[in-house]
Scaffold this motif. Sequence first.
Motif, PDB file in Angstrom:
ATOM      1  N   GLN A 159       0.817  -1.205   0.000  1.00  0.00           N
ATOM      2  CA  GLN A 159       0.000   0.000   0.000  1.00  0.00           C
ATOM      3  C   GLN A 159       0.857   1.264   0.000  1.00  0.00           C
ATOM      4  OE1 GLN A 159      -3.298  -0.323  -0.536  1.00  0.00           O
ATOM      5  NE2 GLN A 159      -2.745  -2.481  -0.666  1.00  0.00           N
ATOM      6  N   GLN A 160       2.114   1.139   0.446  1.00  0.00           N
ATOM      7  CA  GLN A 160       3.039   2.265   0.487  1.00  0.00           C
ATOM      8  C   GLN A 160       4.391   1.799  -0.025  1.00  0.00           C
ATOM      9  OE1 GLN A 160       3.167   3.422   4.601  1.00  0.00           O
ATOM     10  NE2 GLN A 160       1.064   4.143   4.633  1.00  0.00           N
ATOM     11  N   ASP A 161       5.232   2.755  -0.376  1.00  0.00           N
ATOM     12  CA  ASP A 161       6.586   2.440  -0.809  1.00  0.00           C
ATOM     13  C   ASP A 161       7.487   2.221   0.411  1.00  0.00           C
ATOM     14  OD1 ASP A 161       5.907   2.734  -3.458  1.00  0.00           O
ATOM     15  OD2 ASP A 161       6.566   4.818  -3.580  1.00  0.00           O
ATOM     16  N   GLU A 165       7.381  -1.107   4.719  1.00  0.00           N
ATOM     17  CA  GLU A 165       6.111  -1.626   4.208  1.00  0.00           C
ATOM     18  C   GLU A 165       6.310  -2.980   3.540  1.00  0.00           C
ATOM     19  OE1 GLU A 165       1.944  -1.584   3.107  1.00  0.00           O
ATOM     20  OE2 GLU A 165       3.105  -0.597   4.663  1.00  0.00           O
TER      21      GLU A 165
END
Length: 189
Positions: A159-161, A165
């Motif tokens: 969902q995020q870099d 994550e």
Amino acid sequence: MKKWLLSAGVLLLTACSSGVDNKSYYQLPVATQTGVQSSTASQGNRLLWVEQVNVPDYLAGNGVVYQTSDVKYVIAANNLWASPLDQQLRNTLVANLGNQLPGWVVASQPLGSDQDTLNVTVTGFHGRYDGKVIISGEWLLNHQGQLIKRPFHLELKQQQDGYDEMVKVLAQGWAQEAASIAREISTLP
């Protein structure tokens, strides 16, 4: 003159070695289940020994692996596993299976002569250029002399870099695979 050269050399070496250390170390978290008591997870009359979790050489080093193209993998120099990945995978698998198999004693050491034995070979455990993480391999269970072998392949979207994550999503995927193994084991006679 020699003292000056020696002092300059020491100063130069000190300056080079005191650079900023930007290394990050990662440990897979163990998925916790609410409503499962730890005493229940450690008591039972069915025994499961997680004998080993094997990883290929490219995953066995300290660096977290990231796939940058369909054929290129990069092993990070500054984003490192806090302990060997095969140990982390084994420890979290034992904990997750122990939480999900009430009535079973799940351990990373032999439990006796009347035990089931699980071996896992992980062939992929890395992030990928398209924002997904890959978890793949196969597991082999020896249940009362009967061998059960299953491949697995998970692709989960980050969902995020970032490496934080990526490691969290890898841990979630590994917990999902542990749940899948637990479901299969729970159906055994």
